[in-house]
Design an enzyme around this catalytic site. Sequence first.
Site, PDB file in Angstrom:
ATOM      1  CG  HIS A 292      -0.245  -0.005   2.535  1.00  0.00           C
ATOM      2  ND1 HIS A 292       0.457   1.075   3.043  1.00  0.00           N
ATOM      3  CD2 HIS A 292      -0.120  -0.986   3.468  1.00  0.00           C
ATOM      4  CE1 HIS A 292       0.967   0.771   4.210  1.00  0.00           C
ATOM      5  NE2 HIS A 292       0.638  -0.477   4.505  1.00  0.00           N
TER       6      HIS A 292
ATOM      7  CG  ASP B 294       2.498 -20.593  12.666  1.00  0.00           C
ATOM      8  OD1 ASP B 294       3.020 -20.456  13.781  1.00  0.00           O
ATOM      9  OD2 ASP B 294       2.934 -21.337  11.787  1.00  0.00           O
TER      10      ASP B 294
ATOM     11  CB  SER C 173       2.391  -3.264   5.574  1.00  0.00           C
ATOM     12  OG  SER C 173       1.058  -3.095   5.237  1.00  0.00           O
TER      13      SER C 173
END
Length: 322
Positions: free
Chosen positions: A148, A269, A284
Amino acid sequence: MRKILRTAGLWLMIVAVLPLQSRAAQLLVPVGKVIGLQLQNDTLTVAAYDDVFGDTARTAGLKIGDQIVNINGMEVSCAEDVRSALSSGLETVEVTVRRGNKFSCLSLTPRQTEDGPRIGVYLRQGISGIGTVTFYNPETGIFGTLGHGVSDAAGSLLEMTHGNAYSANVVSVKRGKSGDPGQLKGSAESMAVFGKLLKNTPQGVFGVTHFGWEGTAIPTADYSDISQGSALVRCQVEGEAVREYSVEILKIYPETRTDGRNFLIKVTDPTLLTCTGGIVQGMSGSPIIQDGKLVGAVTHVLVNDPTRGYGIFIENMLDAAA
Protein backbone atom coordinates in the site's frame (compact mmCIF):
# COMPACT_ATOMS: atom_id res chain seq x y z
CA MET A 1 -20.65 -4.82 12.81
CA ARG A 2 -18.58 -2.27 10.92
CA LYS A 3 -15.09 -3.48 10.18
CA ILE A 4 -12.32 -1.15 11.27
CA LEU A 5 -9.12 -1.38 9.25
CA ARG A 6 -5.61 -0.19 9.69
CA THR A 7 -2.72 -0.62 7.35
CA ALA A 8 -0.20 -3.07 8.70
CA GLY A 9 2.56 -0.85 7.48
CA LEU A 10 4.87 1.99 8.29
CA TRP A 11 4.97 3.10 11.91
CA LEU A 12 5.92 6.74 12.12
CA MET A 13 8.41 8.40 14.35
CA ILE A 14 12.23 9.11 6.78
CA VAL A 15 22.89 7.17 -11.71
CA ALA A 16 20.52 5.91 -13.88
CA VAL A 17 17.40 4.21 -12.69
CA LEU A 18 16.82 0.70 -13.89
CA PRO A 19 13.47 0.20 -15.62
CA LEU A 20 10.82 -1.42 -13.47
CA GLN A 21 9.86 -4.91 -14.56
CA SER A 22 6.36 -5.70 -15.75
CA ARG A 23 4.53 -8.71 -14.35
CA ALA A 24 5.04 -10.92 -17.43
CA ALA A 25 7.07 -14.11 -16.86
CA GLN A 26 8.16 -13.20 -13.35
CA LEU A 27 10.41 -15.24 -11.11
CA LEU A 28 10.82 -13.29 -7.86
CA VAL A 29 12.39 -13.88 -4.47
CA PRO A 30 9.74 -13.62 -1.69
CA VAL A 31 11.76 -11.76 0.94
CA GLY A 32 9.83 -11.13 4.18
CA LYS A 33 12.59 -9.06 5.81
CA VAL A 34 11.94 -5.69 7.43
CA ILE A 35 13.52 -2.65 5.83
CA GLY A 36 13.96 0.95 6.90
CA LEU A 37 12.20 3.42 4.59
CA GLN A 38 12.76 7.14 4.28
CA LEU A 39 10.42 8.87 1.86
CA GLN A 40 11.22 12.51 1.33
CA ASN A 41 9.08 15.30 -0.06
CA ASP A 42 8.92 19.07 0.29
CA THR A 43 7.49 19.16 3.81
CA LEU A 44 9.10 19.65 7.21
CA THR A 45 7.59 17.97 10.26
CA VAL A 46 8.42 18.45 13.94
CA ALA A 47 9.93 15.10 14.96
CA ALA A 48 11.18 15.77 18.52
CA TYR A 49 11.98 18.49 21.02
CA ASP A 50 15.60 19.51 21.54
CA ASP A 51 16.90 18.45 24.97
CA VAL A 52 18.31 21.92 25.67
CA PHE A 53 16.04 24.35 23.83
CA GLY A 54 12.83 22.32 23.71
CA ASP A 55 11.04 24.64 26.16
CA THR A 56 11.18 27.37 23.53
CA ALA A 57 9.09 25.25 21.16
CA ARG A 58 6.72 24.00 23.84
CA THR A 59 6.03 27.53 25.12
CA ALA A 60 5.25 28.67 21.58
CA GLY A 61 2.80 25.78 21.12
CA LEU A 62 4.75 23.67 18.63
CA LYS A 63 3.74 20.00 18.84
CA ILE A 64 5.29 16.78 17.60
CA GLY A 65 3.81 16.07 14.17
CA ASP A 66 3.24 19.71 13.23
CA GLN A 67 4.19 20.50 9.64
CA ILE A 68 6.03 23.82 9.38
CA VAL A 69 4.70 25.67 6.34
CA ASN A 70 6.40 29.06 6.53
CA ILE A 71 8.41 31.30 8.82
CA ASN A 72 7.76 35.05 8.65
CA GLY A 73 5.89 34.49 5.39
CA MET A 74 8.77 32.58 3.79
CA GLU A 75 7.80 29.11 2.61
CA VAL A 76 10.10 26.41 3.97
CA SER A 77 10.62 22.92 2.52
CA CYS A 78 14.05 21.94 3.83
CA ALA A 79 16.42 22.62 6.74
CA GLU A 80 18.31 25.22 4.70
CA ASP A 81 15.09 27.20 4.23
CA VAL A 82 14.59 27.25 8.00
CA ARG A 83 18.14 28.48 8.63
CA SER A 84 17.66 31.21 6.03
CA ALA A 85 14.32 32.32 7.52
CA LEU A 86 15.81 32.51 11.02
CA SER A 87 18.89 34.44 9.89
CA SER A 88 16.90 37.68 9.69
CA GLY A 89 17.90 38.39 13.28
CA LEU A 90 14.36 39.19 14.40
CA GLU A 91 13.73 38.66 18.09
CA THR A 92 10.35 37.00 17.42
CA VAL A 93 9.31 34.99 14.37
CA GLU A 94 5.87 33.97 13.16
CA VAL A 95 5.68 30.26 12.35
CA THR A 96 2.74 28.86 10.38
CA VAL A 97 2.11 25.18 10.98
CA ARG A 98 -0.29 22.63 9.61
CA ARG A 99 -1.81 20.36 12.21
CA GLY A 100 -4.03 17.81 10.51
CA ASN A 101 -6.22 19.85 8.18
CA LYS A 102 -5.94 23.08 10.19
CA PHE A 103 -3.38 25.87 9.99
CA SER A 104 -2.14 27.90 12.97
CA CYS A 105 0.24 30.82 13.36
CA LEU A 106 2.56 30.68 16.37
CA SER A 107 4.87 33.38 17.74
CA LEU A 108 8.25 32.00 18.70
CA THR A 109 11.44 33.54 20.14
CA PRO A 110 14.49 31.69 18.72
CA ARG A 111 17.34 30.88 21.08
CA GLN A 112 20.68 32.27 19.94
CA THR A 113 23.55 29.76 19.85
CA GLU A 114 27.09 29.62 18.50
CA ASP A 115 25.65 27.79 15.47
CA GLY A 116 22.94 30.38 14.88
CA PRO A 117 19.31 30.77 16.02
CA ARG A 118 17.42 27.63 17.03
CA ILE A 119 13.69 27.06 17.51
CA GLY A 120 14.07 24.07 19.85
CA VAL A 121 12.93 21.15 17.68
CA TYR A 122 14.32 18.48 15.40
CA LEU A 123 12.72 18.46 11.97
CA ARG A 124 12.01 15.51 9.71
CA GLN A 125 11.68 15.90 5.96
CA GLY A 126 9.11 13.43 4.67
CA ILE A 127 8.25 10.22 6.50
CA SER A 128 10.37 7.38 7.84
CA GLY A 129 9.65 4.01 9.39
CA ILE A 130 9.82 0.31 8.64
CA GLY A 131 7.98 -2.08 6.35
CA THR A 132 8.46 -5.60 5.06
CA VAL A 133 9.93 -6.40 1.65
CA THR A 134 7.52 -8.39 -0.52
CA PHE A 135 9.69 -9.31 -3.49
CA TYR A 136 13.10 -8.87 -5.04
CA ASN A 137 13.99 -9.39 -8.69
CA PRO A 138 17.62 -10.61 -8.77
CA GLU A 139 17.89 -9.83 -12.49
CA THR A 140 16.98 -6.15 -12.23
CA GLY A 141 17.52 -5.30 -8.55
CA ILE A 142 13.93 -4.06 -8.28
CA PHE A 143 12.10 -4.66 -4.99
CA GLY A 144 8.63 -3.92 -3.65
CA THR A 145 7.40 -3.36 -0.13
CA LEU A 146 4.29 -2.50 1.95
CA GLY A 147 1.60 -3.40 -0.62
CA HIS A 148 0.00 0.00 0.00
CA GLY A 149 1.09 3.60 -0.28
CA VAL A 150 2.55 5.89 2.38
CA SER A 151 0.28 8.82 3.24
CA ASP A 152 1.14 12.31 4.39
CA ALA A 153 -0.19 14.00 7.52
CA ALA A 154 -3.40 14.95 5.70
CA GLY A 155 -4.10 11.35 4.71
CA SER A 156 -3.25 11.78 1.02
CA LEU A 157 -0.67 9.73 -0.85
CA LEU A 158 2.73 11.24 -0.08
CA GLU A 159 4.20 12.89 -3.17
CA MET A 160 7.68 11.46 -2.78
CA THR A 161 10.46 13.42 -4.45
CA HIS A 162 13.10 10.84 -3.57
CA GLY A 163 13.82 8.28 -0.90
CA ASN A 164 16.23 5.73 0.51
CA ALA A 165 16.02 2.25 1.98
CA TYR A 166 18.16 0.99 4.86
CA SER A 167 18.92 -2.42 6.32
CA ALA A 168 16.90 -2.87 9.51
CA ASN A 169 16.00 -5.36 12.22
CA VAL A 170 13.12 -5.86 14.63
CA VAL A 171 13.98 -4.72 18.16
CA SER A 172 10.64 -5.33 19.89
CA VAL A 173 7.04 -6.38 19.28
CA LYS A 174 3.90 -4.87 20.71
CA ARG A 175 1.38 -7.70 20.62
CA GLY A 176 -1.95 -6.89 19.02
CA LYS A 177 -5.33 -7.36 20.66
CA SER A 178 -8.91 -6.47 19.80
CA GLY A 179 -9.22 -2.70 19.42
CA ASP A 180 -5.49 -2.13 19.78
CA PRO A 181 -3.35 -3.17 16.77
CA GLY A 182 0.14 -4.33 17.59
CA GLN A 183 3.36 -3.05 16.13
CA LEU A 184 6.83 -4.13 15.12
CA LYS A 185 9.46 -1.67 16.26
CA GLY A 186 12.65 -1.68 14.28
CA SER A 187 15.89 0.17 13.89
CA ALA A 188 18.32 0.69 11.04
CA GLU A 189 21.42 -1.49 11.14
CA SER A 190 23.45 1.37 9.68
CA MET A 191 22.94 4.68 7.92
CA ALA A 192 24.51 3.29 4.75
CA VAL A 193 21.94 3.47 1.95
CA PHE A 194 20.80 -0.02 0.97
CA GLY A 195 18.65 1.02 -1.98
CA LYS A 196 16.95 3.92 -3.75
CA LEU A 197 13.19 4.35 -3.59
CA LEU A 198 11.61 5.09 -6.96
CA LYS A 199 7.83 5.08 -6.50
CA ASN A 200 5.21 5.55 -3.80
CA THR A 201 1.94 4.18 -5.16
CA PRO A 202 -1.39 3.02 -3.68
CA GLN A 203 -0.18 -0.55 -4.32
CA GLY A 204 3.21 -0.26 -2.65
CA VAL A 205 6.59 1.42 -2.47
CA PHE A 206 9.15 0.29 -5.04
CA GLY A 207 12.89 0.74 -5.32
CA VAL A 208 16.14 -0.65 -6.66
CA THR A 209 19.18 -2.06 -4.87
CA HIS A 210 22.59 -3.39 -5.83
CA PHE A 211 22.71 -5.56 -2.70
CA GLY A 212 19.51 -7.58 -2.68
CA TRP A 213 18.45 -10.58 -0.60
CA GLU A 214 19.33 -14.23 -0.82
CA GLY A 215 16.61 -16.74 -1.57
CA THR A 216 15.05 -18.93 -4.21
CA ALA A 217 13.01 -17.15 -6.87
CA ILE A 218 9.52 -18.60 -7.32
CA PRO A 219 6.76 -17.96 -9.90
CA THR A 220 4.19 -15.26 -9.34
CA ALA A 221 0.54 -16.31 -9.28
CA ASP A 222 -2.15 -15.14 -11.64
CA TYR A 223 -5.56 -14.27 -10.26
CA SER A 224 -6.88 -17.63 -11.42
CA ASP A 225 -4.17 -19.47 -9.44
CA ILE A 226 -5.32 -18.21 -6.03
CA SER A 227 -7.83 -20.22 -4.05
CA GLN A 228 -9.40 -20.28 -0.62
CA GLY A 229 -7.47 -22.44 1.78
CA SER A 230 -4.09 -22.77 3.43
CA ALA A 231 -1.12 -20.55 2.57
CA LEU A 232 2.08 -19.24 4.13
CA VAL A 233 3.18 -15.76 5.15
CA ARG A 234 6.90 -15.00 5.30
CA CYS A 235 7.90 -12.34 7.80
CA GLN A 236 10.42 -11.17 10.38
CA VAL A 237 8.91 -10.60 13.80
CA GLU A 238 11.83 -11.44 16.09
CA GLY A 239 15.44 -10.31 15.71
CA GLU A 240 17.02 -11.12 12.36
CA ALA A 241 15.20 -14.36 11.57
CA VAL A 242 12.73 -14.60 8.67
CA ARG A 243 10.27 -17.47 9.03
CA GLU A 244 7.18 -18.83 7.33
CA TYR A 245 3.91 -19.06 9.25
CA SER A 246 0.60 -20.66 8.34
CA VAL A 247 -2.38 -18.55 7.31
CA GLU A 248 -5.67 -19.25 5.60
CA ILE A 249 -7.14 -17.38 2.65
CA LEU A 250 -10.79 -16.96 3.65
CA LYS A 251 -12.23 -14.96 0.77
CA ILE A 252 -11.09 -13.68 -2.63
CA TYR A 253 -12.39 -10.41 -4.04
CA PRO A 254 -12.55 -9.15 -7.65
CA GLU A 255 -9.23 -8.79 -9.45
CA THR A 256 -10.00 -5.16 -10.35
CA ARG A 257 -10.20 -4.02 -6.72
CA THR A 258 -7.35 -1.52 -6.29
CA ASP A 259 -7.57 -0.63 -2.58
CA GLY A 260 -5.08 -3.25 -1.37
CA ARG A 261 -7.85 -5.49 -0.03
CA ASN A 262 -7.93 -8.26 -2.65
CA PHE A 263 -8.31 -11.22 -0.32
CA LEU A 264 -9.13 -11.84 3.33
CA ILE A 265 -6.66 -13.87 5.39
CA LYS A 266 -6.57 -15.32 8.89
CA VAL A 267 -3.41 -16.15 10.85
CA THR A 268 -3.59 -19.75 12.05
CA ASP A 269 0.02 -20.37 13.12
CA PRO A 270 0.25 -20.79 16.94
CA THR A 271 3.80 -19.44 17.09
CA LEU A 272 2.95 -16.23 15.25
CA LEU A 273 -0.24 -15.78 17.28
CA THR A 274 1.73 -16.13 20.51
CA CYS A 275 4.37 -13.64 19.40
CA THR A 276 2.25 -10.93 17.72
CA GLY A 277 -1.41 -11.78 18.27
CA GLY A 278 -1.82 -11.94 14.50
CA ILE A 279 -1.10 -9.18 12.01
CA VAL A 280 0.65 -6.10 13.38
CA GLN A 281 1.84 -2.81 11.95
CA GLY A 282 5.22 -3.26 10.32
CA MET A 283 4.16 -6.55 8.70
CA SER A 284 2.75 -4.74 5.68
CA GLY A 285 4.39 -6.20 2.60
CA SER A 286 4.95 -9.66 4.10
CA PRO A 287 4.81 -12.03 1.11
CA ILE A 288 2.03 -14.62 0.96
CA ILE A 289 2.83 -17.93 -0.75
CA GLN A 290 0.37 -20.58 -1.87
CA ASP A 291 1.18 -23.81 -3.75
CA GLY A 292 4.75 -22.65 -4.36
CA LYS A 293 3.72 -19.35 -5.96
CA LEU A 294 3.91 -15.77 -4.72
CA VAL A 295 0.28 -14.67 -4.56
CA GLY A 296 0.53 -11.31 -2.81
CA ALA A 297 1.33 -9.42 0.37
CA VAL A 298 -0.24 -8.50 3.71
CA THR A 299 -1.63 -4.95 3.69
CA HIS A 300 -4.20 -4.38 6.47
CA VAL A 301 -5.26 -5.70 9.85
CA LEU A 302 -8.79 -5.75 11.22
CA VAL A 303 -8.51 -3.62 14.34
CA ASN A 304 -11.22 -5.55 16.18
CA ASP A 305 -9.71 -8.93 15.23
CA PRO A 306 -5.93 -8.80 14.70
CA THR A 307 -5.88 -12.46 13.64
CA ARG A 308 -7.48 -11.37 10.36
CA GLY A 309 -6.55 -8.88 7.70
CA TYR A 310 -6.25 -8.26 3.98
CA GLY A 311 -3.74 -8.89 1.25
CA ILE A 312 -3.07 -7.44 -2.19
CA PHE A 313 -2.63 -9.57 -5.33
CA ILE A 314 0.99 -9.67 -6.46
CA GLU A 315 -0.08 -8.84 -10.01
CA ASN A 316 -1.55 -5.55 -8.78
CA MET A 317 1.74 -4.68 -7.09
CA LEU A 318 3.69 -5.51 -10.25
CA ASP A 319 1.33 -3.46 -12.40
CA ALA A 320 1.98 -0.46 -10.13
CA ALA A 321 5.73 -1.07 -10.25
CA ALA A 322 5.87 -1.20 -14.04
